[in-house]
Motif scaffolding. Sequence first.
Motif, PDB file in Angstrom:
ATOM      1  N   LEU A  33      36.026  43.880  82.275  1.00  0.00           N
ATOM      2  CA  LEU A  33      35.015  43.371  83.090  1.00  0.00           C
ATOM      3  C   LEU A  33      34.486  41.907  82.515  1.00  0.00           C
ATOM      4  CD1 LEU A  33      32.584  43.097  85.331  1.00  0.00           C
ATOM      5  CD2 LEU A  33      31.595  45.017  84.029  1.00  0.00           C
ATOM      6  N   LEU A  34      34.420  42.047  81.116  1.00  0.00           N
ATOM      7  CA  LEU A  34      34.034  41.041  80.290  1.00  0.00           C
ATOM      8  C   LEU A  34      34.862  39.920  80.196  1.00  0.00           C
ATOM      9  CD1 LEU A  34      31.993  39.449  78.198  1.00  0.00           C
ATOM     10  CD2 LEU A  34      33.060  40.747  76.456  1.00  0.00           C
ATOM     11  N   ASP A  35      36.471  40.348  79.959  1.00  0.00           N
ATOM     12  CA  ASP A  35      37.456  39.261  79.780  1.00  0.00           C
ATOM     13  C   ASP A  35      37.732  38.607  81.240  1.00  0.00           C
ATOM     14  OD1 ASP A  35      39.397  41.792  77.703  1.00  0.00           O
ATOM     15  OD2 ASP A  35      37.702  40.554  77.260  1.00  0.00           O
ATOM     16  N   GLU A  36      37.429  39.189  82.478  1.00  0.00           N
ATOM     17  CA  GLU A  36      37.948  38.570  83.516  1.00  0.00           C
ATOM     18  C   GLU A  36      36.633  37.827  83.922  1.00  0.00           C
ATOM     19  OE1 GLU A  36      39.985  42.379  85.998  1.00  0.00           O
ATOM     20  OE2 GLU A  36      37.973  42.098  86.304  1.00  0.00           O
ATOM     21  N   LEU A  37      35.355  37.761  83.601  1.00  0.00           N
ATOM     22  CA  LEU A  37      34.403  36.871  83.803  1.00  0.00           C
ATOM     23  C   LEU A  37      34.779  35.618  82.869  1.00  0.00           C
ATOM     24  CD1 LEU A  37      31.307  39.206  83.856  1.00  0.00           C
ATOM     25  CD2 LEU A  37      31.947  37.905  85.797  1.00  0.00           C
ATOM     26  N   VAL A  38      34.955  35.921  81.417  1.00  0.00           N
ATOM     27  CA  VAL A  38      35.202  34.893  80.962  1.00  0.00           C
ATOM     28  C   VAL A  38      36.313  33.806  81.254  1.00  0.00           C
ATOM     29  CG1 VAL A  38      35.775  33.972  78.605  1.00  0.00           C
ATOM     30  CG2 VAL A  38      33.900  35.626  78.829  1.00  0.00           C
ATOM     31  N   ALA A  39      37.361  34.602  81.665  1.00  0.00           N
ATOM     32  CA  ALA A  39      38.806  33.910  82.072  1.00  0.00           C
ATOM     33  C   ALA A  39      38.327  33.160  83.427  1.00  0.00           C
ATOM     34  CB  ALA A  39      39.906  35.022  82.499  1.00  0.00           C
ATOM     35  N   GLN A  40      37.419  33.595  84.246  1.00  0.00           N
ATOM     36  CA  GLN A  40      36.895  32.940  85.477  1.00  0.00           C
ATOM     37  C   GLN A  40      36.224  31.826  85.099  1.00  0.00           C
ATOM     38  OE1 GLN A  40      35.417  36.261  87.503  1.00  0.00           O
ATOM     39  NE2 GLN A  40      37.413  37.389  87.675  1.00  0.00           N
ATOM     40  N   GLY A  41      35.475  31.956  83.812  1.00  0.00           N
ATOM     41  CA  GLY A  41      34.825  30.550  83.583  1.00  0.00           C
ATOM     42  C   GLY A  41      33.124  30.908  83.859  1.00  0.00           C
ATOM     43  N   ASN A  42      32.909  32.235  84.084  1.00  0.00           N
ATOM     44  CA  ASN A  42      31.718  32.693  84.509  1.00  0.00           C
ATOM     45  C   ASN A  42      31.056  33.175  83.245  1.00  0.00           C
ATOM     46  OD1 ASN A  42      31.892  32.561  87.273  1.00  0.00           O
ATOM     47  ND2 ASN A  42      32.850  34.428  87.552  1.00  0.00           N
ATOM     48  N   LEU A  43      30.193  32.147  82.493  1.00  0.00           N
ATOM     49  CA  LEU A  43      29.774  32.446  81.091  1.00  0.00           C
ATOM     50  C   LEU A  43      28.241  32.904  81.066  1.00  0.00           C
ATOM     51  CD1 LEU A  43      31.746  29.463  79.391  1.00  0.00           C
ATOM     52  CD2 LEU A  43      32.385  31.787  80.015  1.00  0.00           C
ATOM     53  N   GLY A  44      27.654  33.092  82.277  1.00  0.00           N
ATOM     54  CA  GLY A  44      26.238  33.539  82.275  1.00  0.00           C
ATOM     55  C   GLY A  44      25.470  32.266  82.648  1.00  0.00           C
ATOM     56  N   ARG A  45      24.272  32.241  81.917  1.00  0.00           N
ATOM     57  CA  ARG A  45      23.386  31.081  82.742  1.00  0.00           C
ATOM     58  C   ARG A  45      23.804  29.755  82.285  1.00  0.00           C
ATOM     59  NH1 ARG A  45      16.920  32.233  81.148  1.00  0.00           N
ATOM     60  NH2 ARG A  45      16.918  34.464  81.543  1.00  0.00           N
ATOM     61  N   LYS A  46      24.706  29.574  81.307  1.00  0.00           N
ATOM     62  CA  LYS A  46      25.090  28.140  80.962  1.00  0.00           C
ATOM     63  C   LYS A  46      26.041  27.657  82.014  1.00  0.00           C
ATOM     64  CE  LYS A  46      27.039  29.399  76.731  1.00  0.00           C
ATOM     65  NZ  LYS A  46      28.234  29.106  75.630  1.00  0.00           N
ATOM     66  N   SER A  47      26.664  28.719  82.564  1.00  0.00           N
ATOM     67  CA  SER A  47      27.590  28.134  83.679  1.00  0.00           C
ATOM     68  C   SER A  47      27.200  28.460  85.116  1.00  0.00           C
ATOM     69  CB  SER A  47      29.127  28.871  83.599  1.00  0.00           C
ATOM     70  OG  SER A  47      29.118  30.228  83.920  1.00  0.00           O
ATOM     71  N   GLY A  48      25.891  29.049  85.316  1.00  0.00           N
ATOM     72  CA  GLY A  48      25.523  29.021  86.559  1.00  0.00           C
ATOM     73  C   GLY A  48      25.778  30.512  87.164  1.00  0.00           C
ATOM     74  N   GLN A  49      26.813  31.301  86.762  1.00  0.00           N
ATOM     75  CA  GLN A  49      27.243  32.510  87.002  1.00  0.00           C
ATOM     76  C   GLN A  49      27.700  33.303  85.943  1.00  0.00           C
ATOM     77  OE1 GLN A  49      27.513  34.045  90.523  1.00  0.00           O
ATOM     78  NE2 GLN A  49      27.937  35.765  89.340  1.00  0.00           N
ATOM     79  N   GLY A  50      27.185  34.536  85.793  1.00  0.00           N
ATOM     80  CA  GLY A  50      27.956  35.544  84.981  1.00  0.00           C
ATOM     81  C   GLY A  50      27.806  36.898  85.461  1.00  0.00           C
ATOM     82  N   PHE A  51      26.924  38.081  84.939  1.00  0.00           N
ATOM     83  CA  PHE A  51      26.700  39.182  85.446  1.00  0.00           C
ATOM     84  C   PHE A  51      25.908  38.951  86.642  1.00  0.00           C
ATOM     85  CE2 PHE A  51      29.234  41.998  83.136  1.00  0.00           C
ATOM     86  CZ  PHE A  51      28.948  41.547  81.593  1.00  0.00           C
ATOM     87  N   TYR A  52      25.060  38.091  86.794  1.00  0.00           N
ATOM     88  CA  TYR A  52      24.022  37.427  87.774  1.00  0.00           C
ATOM     89  C   TYR A  52      24.195  35.938  88.190  1.00  0.00           C
ATOM     90  CZ  TYR A  52      21.631  41.907  86.173  1.00  0.00           C
ATOM     91  OH  TYR A  52      21.223  42.843  85.843  1.00  0.00           O
ATOM     92  N   PRO A  53      23.963  35.668  89.298  1.00  0.00           N
ATOM     93  CA  PRO A  53      24.092  34.167  89.746  1.00  0.00           C
ATOM     94  C   PRO A  53      22.677  33.586  89.145  1.00  0.00           C
ATOM     95  CG  PRO A  53      23.507  35.300  91.690  1.00  0.00           C
ATOM     96  CD  PRO A  53      23.629  36.398  90.755  1.00  0.00           C
ATOM     97  N   TYR A  54      22.832  32.224  88.830  1.00  0.00           N
ATOM     98  CA  TYR A  54      21.654  31.318  88.312  1.00  0.00           C
ATOM     99  C   TYR A  54      21.792  30.198  89.123  1.00  0.00           C
ATOM    100  CZ  TYR A  54      21.860  34.920  84.608  1.00  0.00           C
ATOM    101  OH  TYR A  54      21.750  36.145  84.099  1.00  0.00           O
TER     102      TYR A  54
END
Length: 334
Positions: free
Chosen positions: A306-327
């Motif tokens: 789950l973590l590896d896939e999110l990072v691979a997709q560029g979903n880094l959290g608040r800093k990219s606007g999307q992580g486990f949640y949308p921002y």
Amino acid sequence: MLSAVRRVATANPASLMRPLASMASSAFSTSTYAYAPINVKNITVFGSGLMGAGIVQVAAQNNFNVTMVDLNPDALKKGQDIITSSLKRVAKKKFPEDANQQKQFIDKTMAQIKTSTDSEESSKDADLIIEAIVENLKTKQQLFSMLDKVAPEHTLFCSNTSSLPIAEIAKATERTDRFGGLHFFNPVPQMKLVEVIRTESTSQDSFDALVDVCNRMKKTPVSCKDTPGFIVNRLLVPYMMESLRIVERGEASPQDVDIAMKLGAGFPMGPFELADFVGLDTMKFIVDGWRKEGKIDANLVAPVKLLDELVAQGNLGRKSGQGFYPYNGVGGKK
Ligand SMILES: CCCCCCCCCCCCC[C@H](O)CC(=O)SCCNC(=O)CCNC(=O)[C@H](O)C(C)(C)COP(=O)(O)OP(=O)(O)OC[C@H]1O[C@@H](n2cnc3c(N)ncnc32)[C@H](O)[C@@H]1OP(=O)(O)O
Ligand SMILES: NC(=O)c1ccc[n+]([C@@H]2O[C@H](COP(=O)([O-])OP(=O)(O)OC[C@H]3O[C@@H](n4cnc5c(N)ncnc54)[C@H](O)[C@@H]3O)[C@@H](O)[C@H]2O)c1
């Protein structure tokens, strides 16, 4: 020794450091300074990201002369935006009814901050260099190896690393006696704690100077040996990795785990909110690094898809606007 520890345990945090520092010195080499102890005035911070910008802001708010360095003007602009957005919150609390005072406070603080992409020029007057760049050992070693050749002999070097061994970073320089760790916590303007890490080579004078800087920044320093994760992250990583596994095993959703930890354990943020806040790339750097280093139980840092896939997709959290949640664009939750 135990009675001495008990005695200092009732002392106020500021004085706690000195007895701990002196006791700690029995566990470390007490090589004296090759250079006169210094009163830090000029601080250069490398990295204008989440942490570097926060460290620069707190240093400037406490009357240090600060230079913020990053690779390019866009990165520096992002750092300045982080600082101005935070200063507006601080100013509103300091001067709730006075917009003019708020503006003066922000302008005065910003005037203490220089920005640059020139590493050499930015280091020549530094009394202390704090590195807050990407969580990558080779990159940090390359930076400090270069800085060691251009910074003054007396300059103290520190890393804000979450997880890398300070001694491993320091060995890229000839000043291991003037090298330590200052581990600030996110968001730096709000979190009082700084972990002050000394290696077996950090001199007592260097350690004392770093504790003094923390006190002058109105932080509460604690002392720790150069061990994986120091104090907080040594405890945080297993907790957060197990949170991931609860979701991976389909036992609960990220939302419910977060609610459970806030209402059940009194945490200000649940693990998934916190991961998005810290940055999933930084999280992955930490976990992958500890797995490679092999110093802690491998099960605690086994990969989670789950973590590896999110990072691979560029979903880094608040800093990219999307992580486990949308921002939304400014880093707030949608
Ligand atoms: C599940 C994935 C697992 C991945 C596995 C990997 C594991 C790796 C784990 C290690 C990570 C290490 C990272 C690092 O090395 C160590 C850390 O930094 S850990 C993070 C520590 N920080 C926290 O835990 C933050 C917890 N959250 C909070 O404290 C709060 O939520 C908040 C962030 C302060 C926000 O508070 P809220 O109440 O939600 O919101 P407010 O907006 O009201 O703010 C409250 C209060 O704070 C002031 N404030 C907030 N942010 C700032 C800022 N940037 N600048 C200035 N002031 C700020 C705000 O003004 C409020 O002030 P008040 O009005 O209350 O006086
Ligand atoms: N994010 C957190 O919550 C947190 C908390 C405590 C400590 N840390 C640690 O702080 C460090 C920075 O983390 P962050 O979250 O601020 O990362 P970030 O990605 O937000 O910022 C890193 C910055 O460093 C810059 N950079 C990279 N290489 C550089 C170089 N050679 N010279 C100058 N600048 C360079 C990047 O351009 C970027 O602006 C890491 O070591 C991390 O482990 C992070």
